[in-house]
Design a protein around this motif. Structure first.
Motif, PDB file in Angstrom:
ATOM      1  N   ARG A  58       0.828  -1.222   0.000  1.00 59.36           N
ATOM      2  CA  ARG A  58       0.000   0.000   0.000  1.00 59.36           C
ATOM      3  C   ARG A  58       0.856   1.264   0.000  1.00 59.36           C
ATOM      4  N   ASP A  59       2.174   1.120   0.199  1.00 54.97           N
ATOM      5  CA  ASP A  59       3.109   2.235   0.288  1.00 54.97           C
ATOM      6  C   ASP A  59       2.685   3.211   1.397  1.00 54.97           C
ATOM      7  N   VAL A  60       2.425   2.631   2.596  1.00 58.21           N
ATOM      8  CA  VAL A  60       2.060   3.436   3.759  1.00 58.21           C
ATOM      9  C   VAL A  60       2.818   2.925   4.978  1.00 58.21           C
ATOM     10  N   TYR A  61       2.923   3.815   5.959  1.00 56.15           N
ATOM     11  CA  TYR A  61       3.544   3.484   7.239  1.00 56.15           C
ATOM     12  C   TYR A  61       2.408   3.361   8.255  1.00 56.15           C
ATOM     13  N   GLU A  62       2.153   2.138   8.692  1.00 53.63           N
ATOM     14  CA  GLU A  62       1.068   1.892   9.641  1.00 53.63           C
ATOM     15  C   GLU A  62       1.589   2.068  11.067  1.00 53.63           C
ATOM     16  N   VAL A  63       0.880   2.873  11.862  1.00 55.30           N
ATOM     17  CA  VAL A  63       1.299   3.179  13.227  1.00 55.30           C
ATOM     18  C   VAL A  63       1.222   1.934  14.105  1.00 55.30           C
ATOM     19  N   VAL A  64       2.309   1.646  14.796  1.00 53.88           N
ATOM     20  CA  VAL A  64       2.348   0.599  15.815  1.00 53.88           C
ATOM     21  C   VAL A  64       2.247   1.245  17.197  1.00 53.88           C
ATOM     22  N   ASP A  65       3.002   2.326  17.392  1.00 58.81           N
ATOM     23  CA  ASP A  65       2.929   3.102  18.632  1.00 58.81           C
ATOM     24  C   ASP A  65       3.144   4.571  18.284  1.00 58.81           C
ATOM     25  N   GLY A  66       2.360   5.432  18.925  1.00 61.94           N
ATOM     26  CA  GLY A  66       2.516   6.861  18.694  1.00 61.94           C
ATOM     27  C   GLY A  66       1.343   7.464  17.944  1.00 61.94           C
ATOM     28  N   PHE A  67       0.210   6.764  17.928  1.00 55.87           N
ATOM     29  CA  PHE A  67      -0.949   7.270  17.208  1.00 55.87           C
ATOM     30  C   PHE A  67      -1.341   8.665  17.681  1.00 55.87           C
ATOM     31  N   HIS A  68      -1.297   8.913  18.984  1.00 55.21           N
ATOM     32  CA  HIS A  68      -1.721  10.219  19.487  1.00 55.21           C
ATOM     33  C   HIS A  68      -0.741  11.327  19.115  1.00 55.21           C
ATOM     34  N   ARG A  69       0.533  10.996  18.971  1.00 57.51           N
ATOM     35  CA  ARG A  69       1.490  11.986  18.451  1.00 57.51           C
ATOM     36  C   ARG A  69       1.143  12.319  17.000  1.00 57.51           C
ATOM     37  N   PRO A  90       5.430  -9.325  11.592  1.00 58.40           N
ATOM     38  CA  PRO A  90       4.093  -9.720  11.138  1.00 58.40           C
ATOM     39  C   PRO A  90       3.006  -9.113  12.039  1.00 58.40           C
ATOM     40  N   MET A  91       1.785  -9.132  11.567  1.00 58.35           N
ATOM     41  CA  MET A  91       0.661  -8.491  12.246  1.00 58.35           C
ATOM     42  C   MET A  91       0.539  -8.900  13.712  1.00 58.35           C
ATOM     43  N   ASP A  92       0.615 -10.176  14.033  1.00 59.92           N
ATOM     44  CA  ASP A  92       0.431 -10.613  15.418  1.00 59.92           C
ATOM     45  C   ASP A  92       1.498 -10.020  16.333  1.00 59.92           C
ATOM     46  N   GLN A  93       2.725  -9.923  15.845  1.00 53.26           N
ATOM     47  CA  GLN A  93       3.795  -9.344  16.647  1.00 53.26           C
ATOM     48  C   GLN A  93       3.664  -7.823  16.761  1.00 53.26           C
ATOM     49  N   ARG A  94       3.111  -7.187  15.740  1.00 54.07           N
ATOM     50  CA  ARG A  94       2.860  -5.738  15.827  1.00 54.07           C
ATOM     51  C   ARG A  94       1.769  -5.448  16.854  1.00 54.07           C
TER      52      ARG A  94
END
Length: 181
Positions: A58-69, A90-94
């Motif tokens: 998708r050429d995007v950076y998906e937030v793992v931590d820091g959504f509120h920033r 992988p998704m489960d580890q994220r």
């Protein structure tokens, strides 16, 4: 022992339109904390990168931590780029990483916070400034001042005249105890 990685050593600026929220983070931030985060970014800048996963399809950076920033920027600052680090998991580890980040923040100890409030008072901060820059309500500041020592914490506090009224009534009762004509 597992090898420790340092994604923080590879911070990059990413266009904000390429940063997207994940759909699994259970963390919510109350309005006072969001306002404090806004003040924090205004005063200190972005001191921590947003932890992301790069989704090449998708050429995007998906937030793992820091959504509120990230959200603070969307709501208030509108910067064209934000600092991110990338973890490749992988998704489960994220998901597990998101929860670890959320839960590992800790809490402030009351006695320690009361000492901090007292130190700021000694440096000339007033209650309003402490409230704004530490994200506290006035009653919380007052409680912390009480814990740290009443005399020092309330030395420059302006009290209402209600105490004078209390003393006047007490004096009247001493002069004319209840039940006397």
């Amino acid at each position: 022992m597992k090898k420790i990685e340092f994604p923080v050593l590879n911070v990059r600026l990413v266009p904000t339109e390429k940063i997207v929220a994940n759909d699994y983070n259970p963390n919510r931030m109350a309005s006072p904390e969001m306002q404090l985060l806004k003040v924090s970014i205004e005063e200190d800048g972005y001191t921590q990168p947003i932890v992301t996963f790069y989704d090449s399809e998708r050429d995007v950076y998906e937030v793992v931590d820091g959504f509120h920033r990230y959200l603070c920027n969307e709501l208030y600052f509108h910067l064209p780029e934000l600092p991110v680090t990338v973890i490749n998991k992988p998704m489960d580890q994220r998901i597990a990483s998101t929860i670890r980040h959320n839960r590992a923040r800790g809490t402030h100890q009351i006695v320690d916070m009361s000492h901090i409030v007292l130190k700021l008072l000694e440096k000339g901060w007033d209650d309003a400034r402490i409230c704004k820059y530490l994200g506290m309500e006035l009653d919380e500041v007052i409680r912390l001042k009480q814990i740290s020592g009443l005399k020092e914490a309330f030395a420059n506090h302006v009290f209402s005249k209600s105490w004078d009224e209390f003393e006047r009534r007490l004096q009247e009762e001493e002069n004319f105890p209840m039940g006397t004509p």
